[in-house]
Write a protein that holds these residues in place. Structure first.
Motif, short mmCIF file in Angstrom:
data_model
loop_
_atom_site.label_atom_id
_atom_site.label_comp_id
_atom_site.label_asym_id
_atom_site.label_seq_id
_atom_site.Cartn_x
_atom_site.Cartn_y
_atom_site.Cartn_z
N ASN A 45 -40.88 -71.85 -19.02
CA ASN A 45 -41.60 -73.22 -20.33
C ASN A 45 -40.02 -73.55 -21.01
O ASN A 45 -40.81 -74.08 -21.50
CB ASN A 45 -42.49 -72.10 -21.02
CG ASN A 45 -41.65 -70.85 -21.40
OD1 ASN A 45 -40.88 -70.41 -20.48
ND2 ASN A 45 -42.04 -69.91 -22.61
N MET A 46 -38.73 -72.94 -20.45
CA MET A 46 -37.78 -73.30 -21.31
C MET A 46 -37.22 -74.56 -20.83
O MET A 46 -37.12 -74.63 -19.51
CB MET A 46 -36.70 -72.33 -21.78
CG MET A 46 -37.58 -71.23 -22.69
SD MET A 46 -36.46 -70.07 -23.24
CE MET A 46 -37.67 -69.00 -23.72
N PRO A 47 -36.46 -76.01 -21.82
CA PRO A 47 -36.06 -77.07 -21.24
C PRO A 47 -34.38 -76.89 -20.15
O PRO A 47 -34.16 -75.53 -20.80
CB PRO A 47 -35.86 -78.18 -22.44
CG PRO A 47 -35.62 -77.01 -23.63
CD PRO A 47 -37.14 -76.15 -23.12
N ALA A 48 -33.98 -77.41 -19.06
CA ALA A 48 -33.61 -77.15 -18.62
C ALA A 48 -33.58 -78.93 -17.50
O ALA A 48 -34.12 -79.73 -17.27
CB ALA A 48 -33.55 -76.01 -17.10
N THR A 49 -31.55 -78.45 -17.80
CA THR A 49 -31.08 -80.26 -16.85
C THR A 49 -30.50 -79.13 -16.07
O THR A 49 -30.07 -78.65 -16.03
CB THR A 49 -30.22 -81.05 -17.53
OG1 THR A 49 -29.58 -80.66 -18.65
CG2 THR A 49 -31.23 -81.44 -19.79
N THR A 50 -29.69 -80.47 -14.94
CA THR A 50 -29.32 -80.11 -13.31
C THR A 50 -28.55 -80.87 -13.28
O THR A 50 -29.20 -82.65 -13.71
CB THR A 50 -30.65 -80.14 -12.13
OG1 THR A 50 -31.37 -79.02 -12.44
CG2 THR A 50 -29.43 -79.58 -10.88
N THR A 104 -32.26 -74.15 -21.85
CA THR A 104 -31.59 -74.06 -23.37
C THR A 104 -32.67 -73.02 -24.02
O THR A 104 -33.99 -73.40 -23.87
CB THR A 104 -32.38 -75.29 -24.20
OG1 THR A 104 -31.00 -76.30 -23.69
CG2 THR A 104 -32.11 -74.81 -25.56
N PHE A 105 -32.03 -72.12 -24.64
CA PHE A 105 -32.59 -70.68 -24.32
C PHE A 105 -32.99 -70.46 -25.69
O PHE A 105 -32.08 -70.14 -26.45
CB PHE A 105 -31.68 -69.73 -23.71
CG PHE A 105 -32.75 -67.99 -23.14
CD1 PHE A 105 -34.35 -67.82 -22.76
CD2 PHE A 105 -32.10 -67.31 -23.81
CE1 PHE A 105 -34.71 -67.11 -22.92
CE2 PHE A 105 -32.99 -65.67 -24.40
CZ PHE A 105 -33.63 -65.56 -23.84
N PRO A 117 -31.89 -71.22 -30.55
CA PRO A 117 -31.60 -72.23 -29.19
C PRO A 117 -30.13 -71.82 -28.93
O PRO A 117 -28.66 -72.08 -29.34
CB PRO A 117 -31.46 -73.37 -29.29
CG PRO A 117 -31.65 -73.70 -30.69
CD PRO A 117 -31.51 -72.88 -31.73
N SER A 118 -29.81 -71.63 -27.44
CA SER A 118 -28.40 -71.25 -26.83
C SER A 118 -28.63 -71.86 -26.04
O SER A 118 -29.76 -72.01 -25.34
CB SER A 118 -27.92 -69.21 -26.47
OG SER A 118 -28.19 -68.95 -28.08
#
Length: 351
Positions: free
Chosen positions: A254-259, A275-276, A230-231
């Motif tokens: 489909n990958m987690p992300a925050t704002t 988080t890729f 993860p990066s």
């Protein structure tokens, strides 16, 4: 001098006056007397030699600006009241030396009109009307009290204020020139003129401005990702209007992300952190961030994806010591062994 002039009730009144001649110069060019124009007699409005002879309605309220060389005869009346309304006045230069060729000063008069309300100021805004830009704001007011001009105030914070006074044929124009940084897409600019005597007048203008959107940025700029690891990748949108907060999305939904929001003036920011985790099939694709500000306005930013293959994912294994001690000045050997369950690829290189 003007043939007609308005005076604000309670303020002062300055009647601009100048004279010139081609022949028969006055003996005393700085000797100016003002009179009330009536059918009979010469009632004094101002006479610095005989101040006690000035008529009661003007006693102690008048002053004349004179000069021996500038040929001025300006009259100032303080505390304008209703008695001044429709008064017809005229000046006389060097009244003690009157001869057959003397100019008939009473043929040039000025009539006073007393007004109860001042003129509204005028607002002028120049410059590119975009949020975050600096524009020039001018407020001008015309009046007839040049010796004590009105003060100008605003409902917004301004910078680099400069005040100028321009002589008009029947009064003065006082102008305040300032700069202003636009903070919102719509706001009211109001200017108020405060005149001597307590009278005020104001004007307002709605300042509508365009919103600004900066190009999206993605960080870090490195686009090489280790397969399966993860990066963290950040996409930042910068904008100026608080009601245009964008929605940030990624093409890898489909990958987690925050704002997170970052407030500021005039520029505001919103950051999406993805988080890729790359796979081999992602190699050569693009990682894209989208910012939807409005239905019609969307921005996007892409970077290419380069996937660094993980040896463990290729059924390879390798061993090497965690640390090695080397003797200063000598050489050091780092042992490394690897095995693989599949056929060794052609042109194998070890780096």
């Amino acid at each position: 001098m003007p043939r007609h002039i308005k005076g604000l009730l309670g303020s002062c009144l300055v009647i601009p006056c100048s004279f010139d001649y081609y022949r028969y110069p006055p003996t005393r060019a700085d000797r100016v007397v003002w009179y009330q124009y009536v059918s009979k007699g010469y009632p004094l409005v101002y006479d610095n030699w005989y101040p006690n002879d000035v008529i009661s309605i003007y006693k102690g309220r008048t002053k004349v600006t004179t000069s021996k060389y500038q040929k001025t005869c300006t009259l100032e009346i303080t505390g304008v009241n209703l008695n001044d309304h429709r008064q017809k006045l005229y000046p006389w230069v060097d009244p003690e030396n009157v001869g057959r060729s003397t100019y008939k000063f009473y043929e040039t008069t000025v009539t006073i009109e007393v007004v109860e309300e001042p003129k509204a100021p005028k607002i002028t805004i120049t410059g590119e009307r975009k949020v975050g830009n600096s524009v020039t704001v001018q407020c001008s007011v015309e009046h007839t009290c040049s010796t004590n001009p009105p003060t100008l105030s605003f409902n917004i914070a301004l910078k680099n204020n400069r005040l100028t006074h321009t002589q008009l044929s029947d009064g003065t124009k006082t102008t305040s020139t300032s700069t202003f940084v636009i903070e919102r897409d719509s706001q009211v600019v109001e200017c108020t003129a405060h005149h001597p005597g307590g009278k005020t007048a104001n004007s307002s203008e709605i300042l509508n401005a365009e919103c600004s959107f900066l190009p999206l940025t993605i960080s870090p700029i490195s686009n090489e990702y280790l397969e399966g690891s993860p990066s963290t990748v950040k996409c930042t949108a910068s904008y100026t209007c608080s009601n245009n907060v964008p929605t940030l999305t990624w093409n890898y939904a489909n990958m987690p992300a925050t704002t997170d929001k970052v407030s500021g003036r005039p520029m505001q920011k919103i950051v999406s952190t993805l988080t890729f985790t790359s796979s081999a099939k992602d190699h050569g694709n693009n990682l894209t961030c989208f910012a939807r500000f409005t239905r019609e306005h969307t921005l996007e930013k892409s970077i290419p994806i380069w996937v660094k293959r993980n040896m463990l994912n290729l059924d390879w294994s390798f061993t090497t010591p965690r640390s090695v001690t080397g003797l200063k000045g000598s050489c050091v050997i780092i042992p490394c062994k690897f095995t693989y369950s599949k056929t060794q690829p052609d042109g194998l290189q070890v780096i």
